[in-house]
Motif scaffolding. Structure first.
Motif, short mmCIF file in Angstrom:
data_model
loop_
_atom_site.label_atom_id
_atom_site.label_comp_id
_atom_site.label_asym_id
_atom_site.label_seq_id
_atom_site.Cartn_x
_atom_site.Cartn_y
_atom_site.Cartn_z
N UNK A 76 0.83 -1.21 0.00
CA UNK A 76 0.00 0.00 0.00
C UNK A 76 0.87 1.26 0.00
N UNK A 77 1.96 1.24 0.76
CA UNK A 77 2.84 2.39 0.78
C UNK A 77 3.45 2.64 -0.59
N UNK A 78 3.84 1.59 -1.28
CA UNK A 78 4.39 1.74 -2.63
C UNK A 78 3.33 2.29 -3.59
N UNK A 79 2.09 1.85 -3.43
CA UNK A 79 1.01 2.32 -4.30
C UNK A 79 0.68 3.79 -4.06
N UNK A 80 1.04 4.31 -2.86
CA UNK A 80 0.70 5.69 -2.51
C UNK A 80 1.93 6.59 -2.44
N UNK A 81 3.06 6.13 -2.91
CA UNK A 81 4.31 6.88 -2.75
C UNK A 81 4.23 8.26 -3.38
N UNK A 82 3.45 8.42 -4.45
CA UNK A 82 3.42 9.69 -5.17
C UNK A 82 2.35 10.64 -4.65
N UNK A 83 1.56 10.21 -3.67
CA UNK A 83 0.46 11.05 -3.19
C UNK A 83 0.96 12.07 -2.17
N UNK A 84 0.62 13.33 -2.42
CA UNK A 84 1.02 14.43 -1.55
C UNK A 84 -0.08 14.66 -0.51
N UNK A 85 0.26 14.49 0.75
CA UNK A 85 -0.74 14.55 1.81
C UNK A 85 -1.43 15.91 1.87
N UNK A 86 -0.76 16.98 1.46
CA UNK A 86 -1.34 18.30 1.58
C UNK A 86 -2.45 18.53 0.56
N UNK A 87 -2.44 17.77 -0.53
CA UNK A 87 -3.40 18.00 -1.62
C UNK A 87 -4.66 17.19 -1.38
N UNK A 88 -5.46 17.68 -0.47
CA UNK A 88 -6.66 16.94 -0.08
C UNK A 88 -7.75 17.00 -1.14
N UNK A 89 -7.68 17.98 -2.03
CA UNK A 89 -8.66 18.06 -3.11
C UNK A 89 -8.40 17.00 -4.17
N UNK A 90 -7.12 16.76 -4.43
CA UNK A 90 -6.75 15.77 -5.44
C UNK A 90 -6.82 14.34 -4.90
N UNK A 91 -6.55 14.19 -3.60
CA UNK A 91 -6.53 12.86 -2.98
C UNK A 91 -7.50 12.84 -1.79
N UNK A 92 -8.78 12.98 -2.08
CA UNK A 92 -9.75 13.10 -0.97
C UNK A 92 -9.87 11.84 -0.12
N UNK A 93 -9.65 10.67 -0.71
CA UNK A 93 -9.80 9.45 0.10
C UNK A 93 -8.62 9.31 1.07
N UNK A 94 -7.44 9.73 0.65
CA UNK A 94 -6.30 9.72 1.57
C UNK A 94 -6.57 10.67 2.73
N UNK A 95 -7.13 11.85 2.41
CA UNK A 95 -7.48 12.80 3.47
C UNK A 95 -8.53 12.22 4.41
N UNK A 96 -9.48 11.49 3.85
CA UNK A 96 -10.52 10.86 4.67
C UNK A 96 -9.91 9.83 5.61
N UNK A 97 -8.94 9.05 5.11
CA UNK A 97 -8.30 8.06 5.96
C UNK A 97 -7.54 8.73 7.10
N UNK A 98 -6.93 9.88 6.82
CA UNK A 98 -6.25 10.63 7.88
C UNK A 98 -7.25 11.01 8.98
N UNK A 99 -8.40 11.53 8.60
CA UNK A 99 -9.39 11.94 9.60
C UNK A 99 -9.95 10.75 10.36
N UNK A 100 -10.12 9.62 9.69
CA UNK A 100 -10.57 8.43 10.41
C UNK A 100 -9.55 8.03 11.48
N UNK A 101 -8.27 8.12 11.14
CA UNK A 101 -7.23 7.78 12.12
C UNK A 101 -7.28 8.75 13.30
#
Length: 475
Positions: A76-101
């Motif tokens: 999973x980390x390799x699949x998400x290596x290019x995702x920028x955590x600050x860009x919550x508009x482009x990667x909304x599901x990653x942002x959602x996972x952060x809030x769930x945590x």
């Protein structure tokens, strides 16, 4: 100390390589960009071969940082290596996972209303601690200004055993650090000692749930109670920040009755390391505040980034989302019972290993691994042939990295070794470690005198670095 170019230390020659063992030898500059390109396989082999000289991370008993993860987490980390955590508009599901945590941690730490708790991921608990410290400073300054009082001399009370990030915070953000020294057998912050250093300029008290010096918990509930009493007597309202870099992911599972978290109204904020006992690979921390009032609004920035409005209150901007995804995976994968099993196993290994070391004869344990799965031990006073620094060097010959260091001012006479038991260091590896420790003892005991001192120690104390005590008011 400024970083120096290593050329003077004998590392100045360019690399002469035959990376795939069949091509013509190449010369590659060490400290300048090569003039042209090279084959990917060649570049890989150069880097790979040099990294073979690193130590084995699994045998590193100095670090608190995770050195093992399940293949699915790494995938999973390799699949998400290019995702920028600050860009919550482009990667909304990653942002959602952060809030769930964040909400999962708020419940784990007994926030009164988990939906009102606020928090974020960070690059580690050092950044999270600095965010907690900044919130304390801003809240204190706002109260002082509202009362028409000066806000130019903030101080922060903590034990001298705090991690180096708190010394950095005080330096970077111009806060006077008030360190409570170690005295006798008290190696942590005590409630009475903390209150004695508080005054109207104290922005907060830092209590450490799991000292890096010996793995022990500080008495958070006692400190909070003493501060409650201080407020009743003087009107001084001093909040507590809990540095739970390690313990905040141990105590909820193994010490559920211990009151250290948001169950104590005086606890305003907590930080932890996802990449320590949160069981994620390096690069993740968490900062949480009990509610919106605990995080001043002027620390929250609303950024228009790639067409979206994104509130952010981390110190870093761009950072990877891979570790956040791995944290959510690990929360799902293990659940409460799984975390309890993993942490229980770590504590069982630590307590058994400390007991076995205590029975060897030359050693005396300071802690037994019964809080954090971390313990410290020393060479007995009647042993004259070797020091803890000799033991550390001898174990390194077999690949084990075990830090040896002296305690801070007032207890510099105390030199110890420390072992951190993490997920992946089980009973079998503990037995192999004991075999190697037993193997070196006859050789060390045959020495006419110790050969190594603190000056010969390696630089890998991992949080147990000494600090210089300062008297209140000297900044």
């Amino acid at each position: 100390m400024a970083l120096k170019h290593p050329r003077a230390a004998g590392g100045g020659r360019d690399l002469r390589i035959n990376p795939v063992f069949s091509r013509e030898p190449l010369t590659v500059p060490r400290y300048a960009l090569p003039a042209g390109e090279m084959e990917p396989g060649t570049a890989y082999q150069i880097v790979h071969d040099e990294l073979m000289l690193d130590g084995n991370a699994r045998l590193n008993l100095a670090t608190f940082v995770s050195t093992w993860a399940e293949p699915e987490a790494l995938r999973l980390m390799a699949e998400c290596a290019e995702k920028n955590m600050i860009d919550k508009d482009e990667y909304p599901r990653t942002a959602e996972l952060e809030m769930r945590c964040v909400h999962m941690l708020a419940r784990l730490w007994h926030a009164e209303d988990p939906h009102r708790a606020v928090g974020c991921s960070t690059t580690g608990s050092s950044e999270a601690a600095m965010l907690g410290g900044l919130a304390l400073k801003r809240r204190w300054a706002a109260r002082r200004r509202a009362a028409g009082k000066p806000a130019d001399r903030p101080n922060l009370v903590m034990g001298v055993n705090v991690q180096i990030c708190w010394e950095k915070f005080a330096n970077y953000f111009e806060v006077e650090p008030r360190y409570v020294p170690m005295e006798g057998d008290r190696h942590h912050l005590g409630a009475r000692e903390a209150v004695e250093l508080c005054d109207e300029n104290t922005i907060g008290v830092v209590a450490v749930l799991g000292s890096t010096f010996d793995g022990g918990y500080e008495p958070v509930a006692d400190i909070a109670a003493a501060l409650d009493d201080l407020e009743r007597r003087t009107g001084l309202d001093v909040p507590v920040h809990v540095d739970g870099a390690s313990g905040a992911m141990i105590a909820p599972f193994l010490d559920p009755d211990l009151r250290w978290d948001f169950r104590l109204p005086r606890v305003a904020s907590i930080n932890t390391s996802g990449h320590k006992y949160g069981l994620v690979m390096p690069g993740l921390g968490w900062a949480l505040w009990r509610d919106e009032e605990a995080l001043p609004d002027d620390l929250v920035f609303h950024v228009n980034y790639l067409g979206g409005d994104m509130p952010t209150f981390a110190l870093n901007f761009s950072r990877p989302g891979a570790q956040v995804v791995a944290q959510y995976y690990t929360f799902l994968r293990l659940g409460f019972d799984g975390y309890r099993r993993v942490q229980r196993t770590c504590r069982d290994v630590a307590t058994r290993l400390s007991a076995e070391i205590g029975r060897l004869g030359p050693f005396e344990t300071l802690t037994d691994g019964g809080e954090l799965p971390v313990f410290a031990f020393r060479v007995r006073d009647d042993v004259r042939d070797f020091t803890v620094f000799d033991v550390s060097a001898a174990l390194r010959e077999s690949g084990w990295l075990v830090p040896a260091y002296t305690f801070p001012e007032n207890r510099t006479d105390l030199a110890v070794l420390r072992i951190v038991v993490r997920n992946g260091f089980g009973h079998d590896l503990a037995d192999l470690f004991l075999d190697d420790l037993r193997r070196v003892l006859p050789r060390l005991s045959a020495q006419p005198a110790p050969r190594r001192t603190a000056e010969d120690a390696g630089g890998f104390a991992h949080g147990a670095e000494p600090k210089h005590l300062r008297s209140p008011g000297r900044g």
